[in-house]
Design a protein around this motif. Structure first.
Motif, PDB file in Angstrom:
ATOM      1  N   PRO A  80     -99.959  86.970 -66.111  1.00 21.68           N
ATOM      2  CA  PRO A  80     -99.891  88.021 -67.131  1.00 21.68           C
ATOM      3  C   PRO A  80    -101.276  88.430 -67.638  1.00 21.68           C
ATOM      4  O   PRO A  80    -102.122  87.580 -67.908  1.00 21.68           O
ATOM      5  CB  PRO A  80     -99.065  87.380 -68.244  1.00 21.68           C
ATOM      6  CG  PRO A  80     -98.194  86.402 -67.521  1.00 21.68           C
ATOM      7  CD  PRO A  80     -99.055  85.869 -66.400  1.00 21.68           C
ATOM      8  N   TYR A  81    -101.489  89.722 -67.709  1.00 22.04           N
ATOM      9  CA  TYR A  81    -102.723  90.348 -68.183  1.00 22.04           C
ATOM     10  C   TYR A  81    -103.927  90.088 -67.267  1.00 22.04           C
ATOM     11  O   TYR A  81    -105.056  90.403 -67.613  1.00 22.04           O
ATOM     12  CB  TYR A  81    -103.058  89.917 -69.618  1.00 22.04           C
ATOM     13  CG  TYR A  81    -101.903  90.115 -70.552  1.00 22.04           C
ATOM     14  CD1 TYR A  81    -101.525  91.389 -70.966  1.00 22.04           C
ATOM     15  CD2 TYR A  81    -101.154  89.030 -70.994  1.00 22.04           C
ATOM     16  CE1 TYR A  81    -100.436  91.578 -71.811  1.00 22.04           C
ATOM     17  CE2 TYR A  81    -100.063  89.207 -71.836  1.00 22.04           C
ATOM     18  CZ  TYR A  81     -99.714  90.476 -72.240  1.00 22.04           C
ATOM     19  OH  TYR A  81     -98.637  90.665 -73.064  1.00 22.04           O
ATOM     20  N   GLY A  82    -103.679  89.510 -66.112  1.00 22.54           N
ATOM     21  CA  GLY A  82    -104.763  89.240 -65.172  1.00 22.54           C
ATOM     22  C   GLY A  82    -104.736  90.178 -63.984  1.00 22.54           C
ATOM     23  O   GLY A  82    -103.836  91.003 -63.841  1.00 22.54           O
ATOM     24  N   PRO A  83    -105.738  90.053 -63.119  1.00 24.04           N
ATOM     25  CA  PRO A  83    -105.797  90.901 -61.930  1.00 24.04           C
ATOM     26  C   PRO A  83    -104.750  90.493 -60.892  1.00 24.04           C
ATOM     27  O   PRO A  83    -104.153  89.425 -60.973  1.00 24.04           O
ATOM     28  CB  PRO A  83    -107.213  90.675 -61.407  1.00 24.04           C
ATOM     29  CG  PRO A  83    -107.581  89.324 -61.894  1.00 24.04           C
ATOM     30  CD  PRO A  83    -106.874  89.151 -63.213  1.00 24.04           C
ATOM     31  N   ILE A  84    -104.568  91.352 -59.926  1.00 26.44           N
ATOM     32  CA  ILE A  84    -103.590  91.141 -58.861  1.00 26.44           C
ATOM     33  C   ILE A  84    -104.351  90.903 -57.571  1.00 26.44           C
ATOM     34  O   ILE A  84    -105.311  91.622 -57.272  1.00 26.44           O
ATOM     35  CB  ILE A  84    -102.698  92.395 -58.687  1.00 26.44           C
ATOM     36  CG1 ILE A  84    -102.046  92.776 -60.015  1.00 26.44           C
ATOM     37  CG2 ILE A  84    -101.671  92.188 -57.596  1.00 26.44           C
ATOM     38  CD1 ILE A  84    -101.587  94.215 -60.061  1.00 26.44           C
ATOM     39  N   SER A  85    -103.920  89.920 -56.797  1.00 25.87           N
ATOM     40  CA  SER A  85    -104.535  89.723 -55.487  1.00 25.87           C
ATOM     41  C   SER A  85    -103.445  89.507 -54.454  1.00 25.87           C
ATOM     42  O   SER A  85    -102.358  89.017 -54.758  1.00 25.87           O
ATOM     43  CB  SER A  85    -105.510  88.547 -55.507  1.00 25.87           C
ATOM     44  OG  SER A  85    -104.854  87.360 -55.861  1.00 25.87           O
ATOM     45  N   LEU A  86    -103.754  89.898 -53.242  1.00 27.96           N
ATOM     46  CA  LEU A  86    -102.813  89.723 -52.145  1.00 27.96           C
ATOM     47  C   LEU A  86    -102.835  88.285 -51.660  1.00 27.96           C
ATOM     48  O   LEU A  86    -103.894  87.662 -51.591  1.00 27.96           O
ATOM     49  CB  LEU A  86    -103.183  90.640 -50.978  1.00 27.96           C
ATOM     50  CG  LEU A  86    -103.086  92.138 -51.231  1.00 27.96           C
ATOM     51  CD1 LEU A  86    -103.688  92.909 -50.064  1.00 27.96           C
ATOM     52  CD2 LEU A  86    -101.653  92.562 -51.457  1.00 27.96           C
ATOM     53  N   THR A  87    -101.679  87.767 -51.323  1.00 28.44           N
ATOM     54  CA  THR A  87    -101.604  86.477 -50.645  1.00 28.44           C
ATOM     55  C   THR A  87    -101.926  86.730 -49.172  1.00 28.44           C
ATOM     56  O   THR A  87    -102.089  87.876 -48.746  1.00 28.44           O
ATOM     57  CB  THR A  87    -100.188  85.876 -50.763  1.00 28.44           C
ATOM     58  OG1 THR A  87     -99.277  86.778 -50.091  1.00 28.44           O
ATOM     59  CG2 THR A  87     -99.765  85.673 -52.217  1.00 28.44           C
ATOM     60  N   THR A  88    -101.984  85.682 -48.393  1.00 31.73           N
ATOM     61  CA  THR A  88    -102.213  85.854 -46.961  1.00 31.73           C
ATOM     62  C   THR A  88    -101.120  86.719 -46.349  1.00 31.73           C
ATOM     63  O   THR A  88    -101.402  87.633 -45.565  1.00 31.73           O
ATOM     64  CB  THR A  88    -102.290  84.482 -46.260  1.00 31.73           C
ATOM     65  OG1 THR A  88    -103.367  83.740 -46.851  1.00 31.73           O
ATOM     66  CG2 THR A  88    -102.531  84.634 -44.782  1.00 31.73           C
ATOM     67  N   ALA A  89     -99.869  86.469 -46.736  1.00 34.20           N
ATOM     68  CA  ALA A  89     -98.763  87.281 -46.224  1.00 34.20           C
ATOM     69  C   ALA A  89     -98.908  88.732 -46.672  1.00 34.20           C
ATOM     70  O   ALA A  89     -98.657  89.663 -45.895  1.00 34.20           O
ATOM     71  CB  ALA A  89     -97.421  86.717 -46.694  1.00 34.20           C
ATOM     72  N   GLY A  90     -99.320  88.947 -47.905  1.00 35.37           N
ATOM     73  CA  GLY A  90     -99.530  90.290 -48.419  1.00 35.37           C
ATOM     74  C   GLY A  90    -100.660  91.010 -47.694  1.00 35.37           C
ATOM     75  O   GLY A  90    -100.560  92.202 -47.391  1.00 35.37           O
ATOM     76  N   GLU A  91    -101.734  90.277 -47.396  1.00 32.15           N
ATOM     77  CA  GLU A  91    -102.851  90.866 -46.651  1.00 32.15           C
ATOM     78  C   GLU A  91    -102.419  91.285 -45.253  1.00 32.15           C
ATOM     79  O   GLU A  91    -102.789  92.369 -44.785  1.00 32.15           O
ATOM     80  CB  GLU A  91    -104.003  89.874 -46.543  1.00 32.15           C
ATOM     81  CG  GLU A  91    -104.804  89.727 -47.809  1.00 32.15           C
ATOM     82  CD  GLU A  91    -105.967  88.756 -47.649  1.00 32.15           C
ATOM     83  OE1 GLU A  91    -106.379  88.479 -46.499  1.00 32.15           O
ATOM     84  OE2 GLU A  91    -106.464  88.284 -48.677  1.00 32.15           O
TER      85      GLU A  91
END
Length: 115
Positions: A57-68
């Motif tokens: 919550p309220y933090g940045p979003i990053s892709l997981t390996t699967a998301g990448e």
């Protein structure tokens, strides 16, 4: 989880971090997609539950390996379609992006393999 909206979210997150290390925030993502922050927050929650992004919550979003991997596949698909439209149908590079945005969600993997 399969939908054009999911693909657009992943592609936007990937594009934001492709040439920089700064992660995208939910408000930046909402702005990029032209959506309300509340809608983005809900989708990010679903993407996290599907294992495609990490977010607190309220933090940045990053892709997981699967998301990448999924985002890279979507971008590859888009770029192949753009190239195909330019080479085979005479589109200009300036005009091809919007058409590829539509087609990337509509063509089959078989057609993409042919391209």
């Amino acid at each position: 989880m399969s939908s054009a909206a999911v693909d657009d979210y992943l592609k936007t997150i990937y594009n934001h971090t492709e040439w920089q290390t700064e992660q995208i925030t939910p408000s930046q993502l909402a702005s990029e997609l032209g959506l309300a922050l509340s809608s983005v927050t809900e989708m990010v929650r679903k993407l996290a539950a599907a294992g495609l992004v990490t977010h607190r919550p309220y933090g940045p979003i990053s892709l997981t390996t699967a998301g990448e991997h999924r985002a890279a596949a979507i971008i590859r698909r888009h770029r192949l379609i753009e190239t195909w439209l330019v080479r085979e149908f005479g589109y200009t590079w300036a005009d091809v992006h919007e058409e590829a945005e539509i087609l990337e969600h509509a063509i089959s993997d078989r057609l993409l393999d042919g391209i």
